[in-house]
Motif scaffolding. Structure first.
Motif, short mmCIF file in Angstrom:
data_model
loop_
_atom_site.label_atom_id
_atom_site.label_comp_id
_atom_site.label_asym_id
_atom_site.label_seq_id
_atom_site.Cartn_x
_atom_site.Cartn_y
_atom_site.Cartn_z
N GLU A 533 0.95 -1.34 -0.16
CA GLU A 533 -0.04 0.03 -0.15
C GLU A 533 0.86 1.26 0.06
O GLU A 533 2.06 1.18 0.20
CB GLU A 533 -0.92 -0.17 1.08
N ILE A 534 0.06 2.20 -0.42
CA ILE A 534 0.82 3.67 -0.17
C ILE A 534 0.34 4.09 1.24
O ILE A 534 -0.74 4.21 1.45
CB ILE A 534 0.27 4.42 -1.22
N HIS A 535 0.98 4.61 1.97
CA HIS A 535 0.73 5.03 3.22
C HIS A 535 0.70 6.60 3.46
O HIS A 535 1.58 7.14 2.88
CB HIS A 535 1.72 4.54 4.46
N GLU A 536 -0.35 7.17 4.08
CA GLU A 536 -0.19 8.48 4.26
C GLU A 536 0.34 8.86 5.62
O GLU A 536 -0.13 8.47 6.77
CB GLU A 536 -1.75 9.10 4.24
N VAL A 537 1.07 9.66 5.73
CA VAL A 537 1.99 10.00 6.92
C VAL A 537 2.30 11.64 6.97
O VAL A 537 1.79 12.44 6.03
CB VAL A 537 3.34 9.58 7.23
N ASP A 538 2.43 12.04 8.34
CA ASP A 538 2.30 13.41 8.66
C ASP A 538 4.05 13.64 9.59
O ASP A 538 4.00 13.56 10.74
CB ASP A 538 1.20 13.98 9.54
N LEU A 539 5.25 13.50 8.71
CA LEU A 539 6.28 13.43 9.50
C LEU A 539 6.62 14.37 10.33
O LEU A 539 7.20 14.61 11.62
CB LEU A 539 7.32 13.34 8.46
N PHE A 540 6.14 15.64 9.95
CA PHE A 540 6.52 16.80 10.96
C PHE A 540 5.41 17.17 11.67
O PHE A 540 5.57 18.34 12.32
CB PHE A 540 6.80 17.95 9.83
N LYS A 541 4.30 16.50 11.91
CA LYS A 541 3.31 16.83 12.85
C LYS A 541 2.67 18.19 12.53
O LYS A 541 2.20 18.95 13.63
CB LYS A 541 3.88 16.53 14.33
N ASP A 584 1.96 3.41 14.16
CA ASP A 584 1.77 4.78 14.84
C ASP A 584 1.18 4.51 16.28
O ASP A 584 -0.16 4.45 16.28
CB ASP A 584 0.84 5.66 14.04
N TYR A 585 1.75 3.90 17.16
CA TYR A 585 1.40 3.18 18.37
C TYR A 585 0.34 4.29 19.16
O TYR A 585 -0.84 3.40 19.36
CB TYR A 585 2.39 3.05 19.49
N ASP A 586 0.58 5.08 19.33
CA ASP A 586 -0.14 6.12 20.10
C ASP A 586 -1.09 7.07 19.41
O ASP A 586 -1.84 8.01 20.00
CB ASP A 586 0.35 6.52 21.26
N ASN A 587 -1.35 7.03 18.03
CA ASN A 587 -1.75 7.87 17.04
C ASN A 587 -1.12 9.41 17.31
O ASN A 587 -2.16 10.22 17.32
CB ASN A 587 -3.21 7.98 17.23
N TYR A 591 6.07 7.96 14.02
CA TYR A 591 5.93 6.66 12.77
C TYR A 591 7.03 5.76 13.27
O TYR A 591 8.22 6.19 13.44
CB TYR A 591 5.87 7.30 11.71
N ARG A 592 6.77 4.55 12.79
CA ARG A 592 7.72 3.48 12.89
C ARG A 592 7.54 2.66 11.48
O ARG A 592 6.37 2.19 10.94
CB ARG A 592 7.66 2.23 14.06
N PHE A 593 8.61 2.69 10.58
CA PHE A 593 8.75 2.44 9.35
C PHE A 593 9.31 0.79 9.38
O PHE A 593 10.35 0.76 9.75
CB PHE A 593 9.60 3.37 8.30
N VAL A 594 8.54 -0.07 8.98
CA VAL A 594 8.89 -1.55 9.36
C VAL A 594 8.94 -2.36 8.05
O VAL A 594 8.19 -2.23 7.25
CB VAL A 594 7.99 -2.27 10.20
N LEU A 595 10.14 -2.83 7.78
CA LEU A 595 10.69 -3.40 6.61
C LEU A 595 11.40 -4.87 6.83
O LEU A 595 11.87 -4.96 7.89
CB LEU A 595 11.70 -2.57 5.55
N THR A 596 11.18 -5.58 5.65
CA THR A 596 11.56 -6.88 6.00
C THR A 596 12.36 -7.50 4.78
O THR A 596 12.04 -7.35 3.64
CB THR A 596 10.44 -7.75 6.05
N GLN A 597 13.52 -8.13 5.20
CA GLN A 597 14.37 -8.82 4.29
C GLN A 597 14.55 -10.17 4.67
O GLN A 597 15.24 -10.56 5.68
CB GLN A 597 15.87 -8.08 4.09
N ASN A 598 13.93 -11.05 4.07
CA ASN A 598 13.81 -12.63 4.47
C ASN A 598 13.51 -12.95 5.87
O ASN A 598 12.47 -12.58 6.20
CB ASN A 598 15.09 -13.08 4.02
#
Length: 810
Positions: A533-541, A584-587, A591-598
């Motif tokens: 998916e494409i995620h919508e974020v607000d990095l600078f709050k 985004d644990y507490d809304n 943010y936490r960006f989680v990625l996977t390699q194997n």
């Protein structure tokens, strides 16, 4: 159009009069050139109904001032008995009228009037009065128990001398059929020709010689006018064409776009009977030849749209009809899985039955269900196909169903117009004319042939309440990409307009940001396809939104101008094996960006750096799904599923929070939080539940291997072949190839969307498993749903044709 409403104009004039009383006997005093007669048992009530009708009350007709000035004096008359109003020369500048009622010494009230005069005249042995009240002048003649008022002395003298009076057996039959307790209107064919010019705009030539006399009983309410009556044919009348031709149900509304201007439908049980009548009517010595395909249809219809006209054949033997068309044209386009053909001879269906319907050349045709739709331009044909697939036809609108409920189920002829738009499409009216149509105002006129006469039914509905009843899913826009769509389109918040834009990627790896009006803000070539998916974020709050997504080798965050937000992109040397997950644990937009390699998990923060304190880096086996954040109550959990069947339920720090001692045979479904537990499924039909203490339970739901599950805290949805279950409420869909169900939570409501890729239909249900109005609509992918503009309705975006994005509102 003003000729169409002249009937209402005539009626509206009396609404200007004060309440009066009435009674009368009609047939002995009708001039022979009378074209229209209004007969009412209770004139005050009739006038009051007219005054209360919203359309008449709020509209201003071009002819109203002229008619009002001629009949203004009615307010000074005590018409307390049955009253007849005979009209002739109705299309001339000065209409001729005679008003007939029972003799009453108090008929004309002059005592309280200042500007008045009464003059007694005697001419040819006939004594009459010429009365002037202010600017109104008329003649009054009394004979026996009858009083007659007219603006023509000649008419008075003729009536008194029993000359030039109506002597028609057909009229007498029509009069005998009238309901004496209702207001009735009698129309001569010459009146039809003059006041029903609107019907020519339906491609209907029949009113040029429709019938000798017609009668219509009137029912007038605040928002409607209903007409019910009969027509009696004369020699060589149009009505003779329908003799012995049994009526059928008109079905053209099923393929008529809801924003049509008008449609006109001719229905018959057998073309053989109609063909015989046509040959007799034309009186040609040589029998006419008709297109063979007409033997296999039971309805001919003409539809007017803003974009052009359609000609429709409703086939009862569609396969034979297709064979009959084979070889007459070539396929030039396949639109939404519907072939469009171009005829080699566009005139083959030009005026096949000119007495019934005036049809122009049609170059293109397509077939939907058992309807063959022709058009001289390809765009109106595409619109008809799209609206049919989107269930956006007039037949599906409640206000149309309510209108036609007043009509018979079977018709010989049916005409329906969408009045505001239809009126606007005609020649401009005089500046003095103002018609107050409400949204979705409709008018319908129905003819039903029976033996030697025809039933007539008409209704004009101008109800305010229809605005809400007409709601439903409607396609509002479509957008073309430069290459085929590759990714489900996503809504993206535009902080500058407080609306939603659309993000989508094509097969050439180009990402687009498009406004909900179709403006392309930018295109950006990416290194590869977006995964997940494409995620919508607000990095600078600060309310300014960004797009976050992963591609094959990198994590990217773009601002709304298409620029990378530093320090992104974050690039990896090896391929990412699962899509990006964003926590985004507490809304609070941390943010936490989680990625996977194997086997490895990377957790990055808003600045692209690894999060310290997250200790889970390597699984025992390859990770088979993107890590998932689930919040149950006040506790956060991170779920990581391994290829071995192991399920890791972690804390925010990456330590085991819930030990699970069993391995699972994972299906393709994700893990969800539902009813305080973690749930997913196994391919062997088991629904798996894991408690927050790690206890595992399984429930056999009898699911097929390819079942799909989606859930939230309160809703459990699963698709098992063609059965959709929403919190144990089950419904059967058509057999097809379905996408995974999608669950959208918007405000206090939740919606479940699913697309049949085979039939190319998008369904949206509420939590009670009820299909929303207007669905299914056309679509070929998963969808996104949001309130994308400033009104209260929701929007849905979906892939259409291979390089097309469709926007619906519901």
């Amino acid at each position: 159009m003003k000729r169409f409403i002249v009937f209402a104009i005539i009626l509206s004039v009396f609404a200007c009069s004060t309440n009066q009383e009435a009674e009368f006997s009609l047939t002995n005093h009708i001039p022979d050139d009378t074209e229209a007669i209004i007969l009412t048992p209770n004139l005050p009530e009739f006038i009051e109904n007219l005054k209360n009708n919203s359309f008449i009350k709020e509209s201003k007709f071009g002819l109203q001032e002229r008619l009002s000035s001629q009949l203004q004096f009615i307010k000074h008359l005590n018409l307390r008995s049955k009253t007849g109003i005979n009209l002739s020369r109705i299309s001339s500048e000065t209409m001729v009228y005679t008003i007939t009622t029972k003799k009453d010494s108090a008929l004309v009230v002059l005592d309280s009037l200042q500007n008045k005069s009464v003059e007694t005249l005697k001419e040819d042995g006939v004594e009459l009065q010429r009365i002037a009240i202010e600017d109104d002048k008329f003649f009054l003649y009394e004979t026996g128990t009858t009083s007659i008022i007219s603006n023509s002395k000649t008419k008075i003298l003729d009536i008194a001398q029993r000359k030039n009076l109506l002597k028609s057996e057909t009229f007498k039959n029509a009069y005998n059929a009238a309901d004496p307790n209702k207001t009735s209107v009698f129309l001569r064919n010459s009146a039809f020709k003059k006041i029903t010019g609107l019907f020519e705009n339906f491609n209907f030539p029949g009113f040029r010689n429709f019938s000798e006399w017609s009668i219509l009983d009137l029912d007038i309410t605040k928002s409607e006018m209903k007409l019910n009556g009969i027509s009696l044919p004369g020699n060589n009348s149009f009505m003779n064409l329908l003799s012995g031709v049994n009526p059928k149900e008109a079905e053209v509304a099923k393929v008529c776009p809801s924003d049509f201007l008008s449609f006109y439908s001719v229905n018959f049980s057998s073309f053989d009977s109609l063909e015989k009548n046509l040959n007799n009517y034309s009186k040609d010595s040589i029998a006419r030849e008709f297109p063979e395909i007409l033997q296999y249809v039971r309805e001919l219809a003409s539809i007017k749209l803003k974009s052009g006209n359609l000609f429709v054949l409703n086939a009862v033997e569609i396969e034979i009809a297709k064979e009959n068309l084979a070889g007459l044209g070539v396929e030039v386009e396949n639109y939404r899985n519907t072939p469009i053909f171009e005829l080699e001879n566009p005139g083959i269906f030009k005026n096949p039955i000119p007495e019934l319907m005036l049809i122009k050349e049609n170059r293109f045709y397509g077939i939907v269900d058992h309807f063959i739709i022709f058009s001289n331009e390809i765009d109106p044909l595409k619109k008809a196909i799209a609206d049919y697939q989107n269930s956006n036809t007039i037949a599906g609108k409640s206000y149309y169903s309510e209108l036609t409920s007043s009509l018979s189920s079977a018709s010989s002829i049916l005409m329906v117009s969408r009045l505001p738009e239809f009126y606007a499409s005609l020649d401009k009216s005089p500046a003095s004319e103002k018609l107050s149509f409400k949204k979705n105002s409709l008018a319908a006129f129905q003819i039903i042939s029976e033996d030697n006469f025809a039933h007539l039914h008409g209704i004009f509905s101008n109800s305010e309440g229809q605005k809400m009843n007409g709601s439903g899913a409607e396609q509002t826009a479509y957008f073309k990409l430069d290459a085929p769509v590759n990714l489900t389109p996503y809504f993206f918040k535009n902080h500058e307009t407080d609306q939603m834009d659309m993000a989508v990627q094509d097969e050439k790896n180009t990402l687009y940001l498009i406004s909900n009006k179709g403006t392309v803000f930018w295109k950006k070539k990416l290194d590869s396809q977006i995964t997940g998916e494409i995620h919508e974020v607000d990095l600078f709050k600060n309310g300014n939104k960004q797009l976050a997504f992963s591609t094959g080798y990198q994590l990217e965050v773009l601002d709304r101008n298409g620029n990378s937000v530093k320090p992104f992109p974050v690039k990896f040397n090896e391929a990412l094996t699962q899509p990006l997950a964003v926590f985004d644990y507490d809304n609070n937009r941390t943010y936490r960006f989680v990625l996977t390699q194997n086997k490895r998990v990377y957790m990055l923060g808003p600045k692209g750096k690894s999060i310290k304190g997250f200790d889970f880096e390597n699984a025992k086996a390859n990770i088979v799904k993107a890590p998932k954040h689930i919040r149950l109550g006040s506790k956060d959990y991170i779920l990581i599923a391994e290829e071995s069947g192991r399920l890791n339920i972690l804390s925010r720090q990456g330590s085991i929070r819930v030990p699970v001692n069993e391995n699972f045979n994972y299906s393709e479904n994700e893990w969800y939080g539902y009813d305080g537990k973690f749930i997913s499924s196994e391919p062997d039909s088991n629904l798996i539940s894991v408690t927050q203490s790690g206890a595992v339970s399984r429930k056999n739901l009898g699911l097929a291997d390819n079942h799909r599950v989606v859930a939230n805290d309160d809703l459990l949805v699963y698709l098992n072949e063609n059965e959709l279950s929403i919190n144990d409420k089950r419904l059967s869909l058509d057999f097809g190839l379905y996408t995974d169900p999608q669950l959208f939570e918007i405000g206090r409501n939740a919606y479940i969307a699913i697309t049949d890729l085979q039939a190319q239909k998008v369904y949206v249900f509420d939590i009670n498993a009820e299909l929303l109005p207007g669905f299914p609509v056309y679509g070929t992918s998963k969808v996104d749903i949001a309130n994308a503009d400033l009104d209260s309705k929701l929007e849905l975006i979906v892939k259409g044709e291979e390089n097309e994005i469709l926007l619906y509102e519901f």
